[in-house]
Write a protein that holds these residues in place. Structure first.
Motif, PDB file in Angstrom:
ATOM      1  N   VAL A 251       0.846  -1.178   0.076  1.00 44.21           N
ATOM      2  CA  VAL A 251      -0.020  -0.047  -0.025  1.00 44.21           C
ATOM      3  C   VAL A 251       0.708   1.321  -0.081  1.00 44.21           C
ATOM      4  O   VAL A 251       0.527   2.212  -0.738  1.00 44.21           O
ATOM      5  CB  VAL A 251      -0.989   0.039   1.290  1.00 44.21           C
ATOM      6  CG1 VAL A 251      -1.769   1.238   1.295  1.00 44.21           C
ATOM      7  CG2 VAL A 251      -1.959  -0.994   1.047  1.00 44.21           C
ATOM      8  N   LYS A 252       1.907   1.197   0.916  1.00 47.89           N
ATOM      9  CA  LYS A 252       2.728   2.287   0.862  1.00 47.89           C
ATOM     10  C   LYS A 252       3.322   2.667  -0.548  1.00 47.89           C
ATOM     11  O   LYS A 252       3.671   3.948  -1.021  1.00 47.89           O
ATOM     12  CB  LYS A 252       3.987   2.215   1.540  1.00 47.89           C
ATOM     13  CG  LYS A 252       4.799   3.010   2.068  1.00 47.89           C
ATOM     14  CD  LYS A 252       4.246   4.435   2.528  1.00 47.89           C
ATOM     15  CE  LYS A 252       5.233   5.783   2.861  1.00 47.89           C
ATOM     16  NZ  LYS A 252       4.673   6.840   3.393  1.00 47.89           N
ATOM     17  N   ALA A 253       3.844   1.551  -1.080  1.00 50.01           N
ATOM     18  CA  ALA A 253       4.358   1.624  -2.282  1.00 50.01           C
ATOM     19  C   ALA A 253       3.638   2.142  -3.401  1.00 50.01           C
ATOM     20  O   ALA A 253       3.847   3.075  -4.350  1.00 50.01           O
ATOM     21  CB  ALA A 253       5.153   0.069  -2.802  1.00 50.01           C
ATOM     22  N   MET A 254       2.338   1.630  -3.309  1.00 47.98           N
ATOM     23  CA  MET A 254       1.408   1.994  -4.373  1.00 47.98           C
ATOM     24  C   MET A 254       1.162   3.500  -4.368  1.00 47.98           C
ATOM     25  O   MET A 254       1.051   4.269  -5.427  1.00 47.98           O
ATOM     26  CB  MET A 254       0.195   1.342  -4.130  1.00 47.98           C
ATOM     27  CG  MET A 254      -1.110   1.578  -5.404  1.00 47.98           C
ATOM     28  SD  MET A 254      -2.552   0.570  -4.892  1.00 47.98           S
ATOM     29  CE  MET A 254      -2.886   1.050  -3.324  1.00 47.98           C
ATOM     30  N   ASP A 291       2.558  -1.530  14.822  1.00 46.62           N
ATOM     31  CA  ASP A 291       3.873  -0.713  14.750  1.00 46.62           C
ATOM     32  C   ASP A 291       4.119  -0.538  13.330  1.00 46.62           C
ATOM     33  O   ASP A 291       4.864   0.820  13.031  1.00 46.62           O
ATOM     34  CB  ASP A 291       5.070  -1.596  15.517  1.00 46.62           C
ATOM     35  CG  ASP A 291       4.670  -1.513  17.080  1.00 46.62           C
ATOM     36  OD1 ASP A 291       3.798  -0.879  17.580  1.00 46.62           O
ATOM     37  OD2 ASP A 291       5.227  -2.333  17.595  1.00 46.62           O
ATOM     38  N   LEU A 292       4.147  -1.418  12.403  1.00 48.12           N
ATOM     39  CA  LEU A 292       4.552  -1.172  10.902  1.00 48.12           C
ATOM     40  C   LEU A 292       3.643  -0.039  10.245  1.00 48.12           C
ATOM     41  O   LEU A 292       4.030   0.797   9.678  1.00 48.12           O
ATOM     42  CB  LEU A 292       4.318  -2.450  10.250  1.00 48.12           C
ATOM     43  CG  LEU A 292       4.701  -2.505   8.737  1.00 48.12           C
ATOM     44  CD1 LEU A 292       6.214  -2.127   8.548  1.00 48.12           C
ATOM     45  CD2 LEU A 292       4.432  -3.663   7.918  1.00 48.12           C
ATOM     46  N   ILE A 293       2.241  -0.146  10.576  1.00 54.30           N
ATOM     47  CA  ILE A 293       1.449   0.705   9.936  1.00 54.30           C
ATOM     48  C   ILE A 293       1.849   2.208  10.440  1.00 54.30           C
ATOM     49  O   ILE A 293       1.834   3.119   9.795  1.00 54.30           O
ATOM     50  CB  ILE A 293       0.036   0.462  10.382  1.00 54.30           C
ATOM     51  CG1 ILE A 293      -0.593  -0.880   9.861  1.00 54.30           C
ATOM     52  CG2 ILE A 293      -0.933   1.669  10.083  1.00 54.30           C
ATOM     53  CD1 ILE A 293      -1.783  -1.299  10.287  1.00 54.30           C
ATOM     54  N   ALA A 294       2.012   2.545  11.620  1.00 55.13           N
ATOM     55  CA  ALA A 294       2.390   3.692  12.382  1.00 55.13           C
ATOM     56  C   ALA A 294       3.797   4.186  11.691  1.00 55.13           C
ATOM     57  O   ALA A 294       4.018   5.450  11.335  1.00 55.13           O
ATOM     58  CB  ALA A 294       2.676   3.529  13.812  1.00 55.13           C
ATOM     59  N   GLU A 295       4.647   3.179  11.534  1.00 58.84           N
ATOM     60  CA  GLU A 295       6.177   3.485  11.108  1.00 58.84           C
ATOM     61  C   GLU A 295       6.097   4.135   9.642  1.00 58.84           C
ATOM     62  O   GLU A 295       6.706   5.155   9.346  1.00 58.84           O
ATOM     63  CB  GLU A 295       6.920   2.360  10.808  1.00 58.84           C
ATOM     64  CG  GLU A 295       8.171   2.516  10.545  1.00 58.84           C
ATOM     65  CD  GLU A 295       9.053   1.016  10.563  1.00 58.84           C
ATOM     66  OE1 GLU A 295       9.893   1.056   9.634  1.00 58.84           O
ATOM     67  OE2 GLU A 295       8.692   0.174  11.362  1.00 58.84           O
ATOM     68  N   LEU A 296       4.850   3.393   8.884  1.00 60.31           N
ATOM     69  CA  LEU A 296       4.869   3.966   7.295  1.00 60.31           C
ATOM     70  C   LEU A 296       3.990   5.012   7.318  1.00 60.31           C
ATOM     71  O   LEU A 296       3.510   5.534   6.306  1.00 60.31           O
ATOM     72  CB  LEU A 296       4.345   2.742   6.701  1.00 60.31           C
ATOM     73  CG  LEU A 296       5.521   1.534   6.480  1.00 60.31           C
ATOM     74  CD1 LEU A 296       4.826   0.512   5.646  1.00 60.31           C
ATOM     75  CD2 LEU A 296       6.608   2.024   5.879  1.00 60.31           C
ATOM     76  N   LEU A 298       0.719   5.158   7.944  1.00 63.85           N
ATOM     77  CA  LEU A 298      -0.701   4.721   7.044  1.00 63.85           C
ATOM     78  C   LEU A 298      -1.862   4.515   8.105  1.00 63.85           C
ATOM     79  O   LEU A 298      -2.717   3.776   7.662  1.00 63.85           O
ATOM     80  CB  LEU A 298      -0.260   3.306   6.389  1.00 63.85           C
ATOM     81  CG  LEU A 298       0.934   3.286   5.325  1.00 63.85           C
ATOM     82  CD1 LEU A 298       1.187   1.791   4.827  1.00 63.85           C
ATOM     83  CD2 LEU A 298       0.382   4.085   3.983  1.00 63.85           C
ATOM     84  N   GLN A 299      -2.004   5.200   8.996  1.00 69.27           N
ATOM     85  CA  GLN A 299      -3.068   4.838  10.141  1.00 69.27           C
ATOM     86  C   GLN A 299      -4.429   5.379   9.398  1.00 69.27           C
ATOM     87  O   GLN A 299      -5.424   4.712   9.899  1.00 69.27           O
ATOM     88  CB  GLN A 299      -2.904   5.820  11.237  1.00 69.27           C
ATOM     89  CG  GLN A 299      -1.612   5.363  12.118  1.00 69.27           C
ATOM     90  CD  GLN A 299      -0.405   6.227  11.729  1.00 69.27           C
ATOM     91  OE1 GLN A 299      -0.051   6.373  10.503  1.00 69.27           O
ATOM     92  NE2 GLN A 299       0.512   6.409  12.859  1.00 69.27           N
ATOM     93  N   SER A 300      -4.274   6.139   8.536  1.00 69.64           N
ATOM     94  CA  SER A 300      -5.573   6.476   7.750  1.00 69.64           C
ATOM     95  C   SER A 300      -5.748   5.703   6.573  1.00 69.64           C
ATOM     96  O   SER A 300      -7.077   5.644   5.906  1.00 69.64           O
ATOM     97  CB  SER A 300      -5.594   8.107   7.243  1.00 69.64           C
ATOM     98  OG  SER A 300      -4.614   8.206   6.251  1.00 69.64           O
TER      99      SER A 300
END
Length: 424
Positions: A251-254, A291-296, A298-300
């Motif tokens: 998702v982050k890469a997209m 933790d990964l979601i917060a690091e990237l 992507l919380q929203s």
């Protein structure tokens, strides 16, 4: 063949929860009942509040046995404990048959082959073993002590697997791994037969109703998160081997590399995972994903859902644009079938069972397990017209190849033939 004569069939399964193996057992039990057979399911663990709804209908009985023996000793020796628990289930099956004065015609042993010699010793039943994947390949052997612990268990697995009257596997992939792993059995000509799992195909009316009502079925927070979005859905247990982090990184890469593509800015990810608070890995991996979601950041864009009902599963699929399936070298994978049956295309890793169920470029995509590769295909599926067309093709593909009716007819034929065959 035994004609139309009904058979007496028992299932021996370690833990009747909500996983893919459990789905196969429940489907098999239901279909055998539909073909006129009398079925009893035996398991070491069963929670009526966390189970497939078919187990509550009374179509077949569910008996808990061996559950008093621990699942682990000091959070270790899980495999040894599973072996003991399934052997205790086997004893219960034999005792039940003796008390009733009626032997089971066929006993379907799932996952743990250690129960087989007990059944052969205490019953006259034919034993069918379903191998989802060799356990000795799933076990981690990082230390000398661990390898020493596993050595006798691995030997028991191969020996007891070979004692079954018939062996089935869930895919051609697993069949190949079986032959390479159990070389002695392969040398003896014991090649398992491929028997694909299946899924019920929702009717058009059911899909329309799910599409109409999904917002009221899901929690208000989940419904608000998915409303008006191009939602990608991941369904899997919160286990590290399921590689759920790949979906998050994709998702982050997209969003980074395909931000100008149609539908990408409106895309979100829902990870709905099987979650058992008894299991430390489920609890730990959930927090790792948080933790990964917060690091990237992507919380929203990413939401996690711990377990769900059958109705919520249907609602999630109805609200999703596509399903993302991240395990590598998965033995088969029931989720891609469920997704395609609901008219949703699937993006899966280009390995293992999904290569036999997902038609690349038609019913979804097969990609290397890398964030960039997944992101590229997700960007294509973010286009509504494309994902809708592929979803239609996916639904027809499952209807033709993986329907419950075809699954049930073939299983009926297998157990009838086995019941009347001569013993080894």
């Amino acid at each position: 063949m035994a004609g139309d004569k009904s058979l007496y069939v028992a299932f021996c399964h370690p833990d009747l929860g909500l996983g893919g193996a459990e789905r196969l057992v429940v489907d098999a039990a239901c279909e055998l009942c539909n073909h006129g057979h009398e079925v009893d399911v035996y398991t070491a663990y069963y929670d009526r509040n966390r189970c497939f709804k078919e187990t509550l209908t009374g179509q077949f009985s569910v008996t808990v046995a061996g559950g008093w023996f621990p699942r682990a000793i000091a959070n270790r020796a899980h495999a040894f404990c599973a072996y003991v628990r399934c052997m205790l289930i086997a004893v219960r099956i034999a005792i039940t048959a003796l008390r009733r004065g009626r032997a089971y015609d066929v006993i379907f042993v799932d996952q743990v082959s250690a129960a087989i010699p007990v059944l052969l010793l205490l019953t006259r039943s034919k034993v069918l073993f379903y191998c989802h994947f060799p356990d000795l390949l799933l076990a981690q052997k990082r230390s000398g002590i661990r390898r020493l612990y596993r050595a006798p268990l691995d030997a028991v697995e191969e020996t007891t697997t070979g004692q079954a009257h018939q062996i089935l596997v869930n895919s051609k992939y697993t069949q190949g791994i079986f032959r390479k792993t159990f070389r002695r059995l392969n040398g003896q000509g014991k090649v398992p037969e491929v028997f694909y799992p299946a899924v019920p195909i929702p009717t058009e009316e059911e899909l329309i109703e799910a599409q109409r009502s999904w917002q009221s079925v899901l929690s208000s927070d989940t419904a608000a998160f998915m409303r008006g979005k191009r939602a990608f859905l991941s369904i899997n247990r919160f286990e590290r081997k399921k590689n759920l982090g790949l979906a998050v990184r994709a998702v982050k890469a997209m969003l980074t590399d395909h931000s100008s593509d149609p539908g990408v800015s409106e895309s979100v990810l829902v990870i709905a995972g099987g979650y058992d608070k008894r299991l430390a890995e489920n609890r730990e991996h959930y927090e790792e994903l948080v933790d990964l979601i917060a690091e990237l950041g992507l919380q929203s864009k990413v939401i996690l859902i711990r377990s769900f009902t059958d109705a919520e599963r249907s609602a999630l699929l109805a609200a999703a644009a596509a399903v993302v399936y991240t395990p590598t070298n998965e033995h088969f994978g029931i989720v891609p079938l469920e997704a395609m049956a609901a008219g949703r295309p699937v993006l899966a890793c280009n390995s293992g069972g999904p290569t036999e169920s997902v038609l690349h470029g038609r019913t979804g995509f097969l990609a290397e397990p890398e964030a960039a590769a997944f992101a590229s295909d997700m960007a294509q599926l973010a286009v509504a017209k494309r994902s809708k067309h592929m979803g239609k093709l996916a639904r027809e593909h499952v209807r033709q190849t993986f329907s419950r009716e075809a699954f049930g007819s073939r299983l009926d034929s297998i157990v009838r033939k086995l019941a009347t065959s001569k013993s080894m």
